[in-house]
Enzyme design. Structure first.
Site, PDB file in Angstrom:
ATOM      1  N   ARG A 197       0.835  -1.215   0.000  1.00 13.65           N
ATOM      2  CA  ARG A 197       0.000   0.000   0.000  1.00 13.65           C
ATOM      3  C   ARG A 197       0.868   1.261   0.000  1.00 13.65           C
ATOM      4  O   ARG A 197       0.492   2.280  -0.573  1.00 13.65           O
ATOM      5  CB  ARG A 197      -1.018   0.008   1.134  1.00 13.65           C
ATOM      6  CG  ARG A 197      -0.477  -0.185   2.515  1.00 13.65           C
ATOM      7  CD  ARG A 197      -1.621  -0.497   3.509  1.00 13.65           C
ATOM      8  NE  ARG A 197      -1.104  -1.103   4.723  1.00 13.65           N
ATOM      9  CZ  ARG A 197      -1.137  -0.514   5.916  1.00 13.65           C
ATOM     10  NH1 ARG A 197      -1.660   0.665   6.070  1.00 13.65           N
ATOM     11  NH2 ARG A 197      -0.624  -1.129   6.980  1.00 13.65           N
ATOM     12  N   GLU A 213     -19.140   5.311   1.087  1.00 16.76           N
ATOM     13  CA  GLU A 213     -18.465   4.611  -0.010  1.00 16.76           C
ATOM     14  C   GLU A 213     -19.241   4.720  -1.322  1.00 16.76           C
ATOM     15  O   GLU A 213     -18.640   4.811  -2.400  1.00 16.76           O
ATOM     16  CB  GLU A 213     -18.245   3.136   0.366  1.00 16.76           C
ATOM     17  CG  GLU A 213     -17.273   2.925   1.537  1.00 16.76           C
ATOM     18  CD  GLU A 213     -17.881   3.240   2.902  1.00 16.76           C
ATOM     19  OE1 GLU A 213     -19.116   3.345   2.999  1.00 16.76           O
ATOM     20  OE2 GLU A 213     -17.119   3.387   3.878  1.00 16.76           O
ATOM     21  N   ASP A 233      -8.109  -7.444  13.380  1.00 17.26           N
ATOM     22  CA  ASP A 233      -9.420  -6.802  13.209  1.00 17.26           C
ATOM     23  C   ASP A 233     -10.526  -7.827  12.918  1.00 17.26           C
ATOM     24  O   ASP A 233     -11.707  -7.559  13.129  1.00 17.26           O
ATOM     25  CB  ASP A 233      -9.382  -5.772  12.071  1.00 17.26           C
ATOM     26  CG  ASP A 233      -8.933  -4.405  12.572  1.00 17.26           C
ATOM     27  OD1 ASP A 233      -9.033  -4.170  13.799  1.00 17.26           O
ATOM     28  OD2 ASP A 233      -8.487  -3.592  11.747  1.00 17.26           O
TER      29      ASP A 233
END
Ligand SMILES: Cc1ncc(C[n+]2csc(CCOP(=O)(O)OP(=O)(O)O)c2C)c(N)n1
Ligand SMILES: [Mg+2]
Lengths: 292, 319
Positions: free
Chosen positions: B11, B59, B118
């Site tokens: 990323r 989004e 997560d």
């Protein structure tokens, strides 16, 4: 070549165009055998005023960079847009009769890659205003003074994505954007207020920091006045809340949810065309609608 | 023994590439949905604040706005987590981007179980399946930081919708600066003749390389292929693997239903039917844990790939 705000708008001419658009809608839907008359007819006066008095466009040059953009977010009402485009000269009026046929440029819901003058592909409700925002932002980045008009249904406002977009337009102060809500108080399953109410609408948009104009959506005069006010509004996007009547102009369709997605047969078409005339002022059912 | 490679964030490689490309191409704009610090698009935002749009936690609005920007000639890159993009905005991607064939680039971050602690809600495992069925879109998952930089150039050059998938963690750098990157053309990392291990993303490709090394000790020669493009799938490379090795294992950090492996199988089925074993998430949700633990829990590490390779080989039709 473009018709528009430089010359004085000819109200009588616009009303004739609204009539022609209504006739086109009925004929093309009859020929297609399926489609959406109600929400097309309720927007006919607006489209006549937009295309024949307000819009900066050139039907012979649909990709003209300096044109204003029209985004039909409620794509099911494309007959009204196709009719306005054909009457403006984007393509021949007889081509309207190819609506919904195999390989036609006039798809059942509009497709920007097929039809001259169609700016976005739509049919899934709730996306047009967001796209309009993006284009309004892009135009501003480029220093263009072109404007974006977005047409929405009142039932469509139940989509959450619309409210995401509503926040974006005002947050980014998109004063080159005009949204027009076809407030006909009908959706497929019945009255909007019964299915999931959206009132008080003007107050909602005001609270979201829009400049709001409430009009009778079938009054050409009020529509033109609203256009002028939108043009002069700086620092905020303008929302025109247009009280309308679904099926407007055809007695037996007016304010009837059944005529959302059912088309006239041959006899009904003849009856509808006979009854079509330039309608002045709000009809009875529209007054009831406005009180709702 | 394979040398322990350098570990890098893909990323970050993409974020740096956007900054680099943004300098040359002023039409590039970047949109995010309140995750710029995580997708690292904040680098672009810092460099070009006028061309960065934080759309808030919305989004669907990111995608619709990007469509509108593309209509004015901008080249939007839209970034957020892969669970939300396409998860939250699939219809916008389908109608407003792909049907209209607009030049919008999607960045689906946090792909795979390696997202880690997560847990399931944040591990994108269905994104390829959701997007692969839509016409006009190109789907990429560049293997490592080096390949990501090259992919960014290729994505910019390609006119039309593209989705770039990437993981959260630092991943082994396994490609070389001189390697070619071309959309839709897989790269062979290791030659072999008994079985082909087709992987995506260097975290799992590294496991494939480890597996190949172990298989070699058992006298099995495994080819390892970096299938960075899920769509369009490289049929030529798959045919070659089928003809020359006769058995295939696909390996990905995605559900085995509808992912890169499925694309390989669809091609094989109509071209050269070949035994295939599928390494990936076997139709279940993710879990919390460390990436290493999760690779064991979900059967993605080398030892599972070795077993799958042996099984695929055992299924070869006897001559
Ligand atoms: C996302 C989405 N959901 C459902 C539909 C099906 N649909 C088509 S038209 C319509 C009703 C629209 O009502 P409204 O927005 O009020 O339009 P109008 O009354 O102007 O026709 C629905 C539910 C759709 N096209 N898109
Ligand atoms: Mg309605």
């Amino acid at each position: 070549m473009f018709q528009g705000k430089n010359g004085k708008p000819d109200i009588k001419y616009i009303k004739e165009k609204a009539m022609a658009i209504r006739k086109d809608i009925l004929e093309m839907l009859n020929a297609a055998g399926s489609g959406h008359p109600g929400g097309s007819l309720s927007a006919a006066d607006f489209f006549a005023a937009l295309y024949f008095a307000e819009l900066r466009h050139d039907p012979k040059n649909p990709k003209w960079p300096d044109r204003d953009r029209v985004f039909l977010s409620k794509g099911h009402a494309c007959p009204v847009l196709y009719a306005a485009l054909a009457e403006s000269g984007y393509f021949p009026v007889p081509e309207l009769l190819t609506l919904r046929k195999l390989h036609s440029r006039l798809q059942g819901h509009p497709h920007m890659l097929k039809t001259p003058g169609i700016e976005i592909s739509a049919g899934s409700l709730g996306q047009g205003l967001g796209i309009a925002n993006g284009t309004a932002i892009g135009l501003k980045m480029d220093g263009s003074d072109s404007r974006v008009f977005c047409v929405m249904g009142d039932g469509e406002l139940q989509e959450g994505s619309v409210w995401e977009a509503i926040m974006t337009s005002s947050h980014r102060k998109l004063d080159n954007l005009v949204a027009w809500v076809d407030y006909n108080n009908l959706q497929i399953d019945g009255k909007v207020e019964d299915v999931k109410g959206i009132a008080p609408l003007a107050e909602k948009f005001k609270a979201f920091n829009w400049h709001v104009i409430e009009i009778d959506g079938h009054s050409i005069e009020e529509t033109l006045k609203a256009f002028k006010e939108a043009r002069e509004t700086k620092g905020k996007p303008t929302m025109i809340v247009a009280k309308t009547e679904k099926g407007r102009g055809v007695c037996f369709m007016e304010n009837k949810p059944e005529w959302h997605g059912v088309v006239p047969n041959k006899e009904q078409l003849e009856e509808a065309l006979k009854g079509l005339c330039v309608i002045e002022g709000p009809s009875k059912s529209q007054i009831e609608n406005a009180d709702a | 023994m394979i040398a322990v490679p350098e570990m890098k964030l893909t990323r970050e490689a993409l974020a740096d590439s956007l900054v680099r490309l943004g300098k040359i191409n002023k039409n590039i704009v970047v949109l995010d949905a309140d995750l710029a610090k995580s997708t690292l698009t904040n680098k672009f935002a810092k460099e070009y604040p006028d061309r960065f749009f934080d759309m808030g936690i919305a989004e669907q609005d990111v995608i619709a706005t990007a469509a509108g920007l593309a209509l004015t000639g901008k080249i939007p890159f839209c970034a957020t987590y892969g669970v939300f993009l396409p998860g939250r905005c699939w219809d916008q991607i389908r109608v407003s981007i792909c049907y209209a064939n607009l030049n919008v680039k999607l960045i689906a971050a946090h792909g795979g179980v390696s997202v880690g602690a997560d847990g399931a809600t944040h591990q994108a495992l269905e994104d390829i399946a959701m997007l692969r069925a839509i016409p006009n879109i190109v789907l990429l998952m560049p293997a490592d930081a080096i390949e990501m930089a090259k992919a960014a150039d290729a994505v910019l050059k390609h006119v039309g919708p593209v989705c770039i998938r990437m993981g959260r963690e630092k991943v082994p750098v396994i490609t070389k600066p001189e390697d070619k990157f071309e959309i839709g053309i897989a790269n062979v990392l290791l030659e072999g003749s008994d079985v082909t291990l087709i992987g995506q993303g260097s975290l799992i490709l590294y496991e494939c390389l480890l597996a190949a090394e172990e298989l070699k000790k058992k006298g099995i020669s495994a080819r390892v292929v970096n299938m960075h493009t899920s769509k369009p799938i490289d049929g030529k490379c798959i045919d070659k693997a089928a003809l020359e090795t006769g058995a295939i294992v696909t390996a990905e950090e995605h559900q085995v239903i509808g992912g890169m492996g499925s694309a390989v199988a669809e091609h094989c089925a109509k071209s050269i039917p070949t035994p295939i074993e599928f390494i990936g998430v076997q139709d279940r949700f993710g879990e919390s844990g460390t990436p290493k633990e999760l690779f064991e829990e979900f059967g993605l590490s080398a030892k599972f790939i070795i077993r799958a390779a042996e099984k695929a080989i055992s299924r070869k039709r006897k001559k």
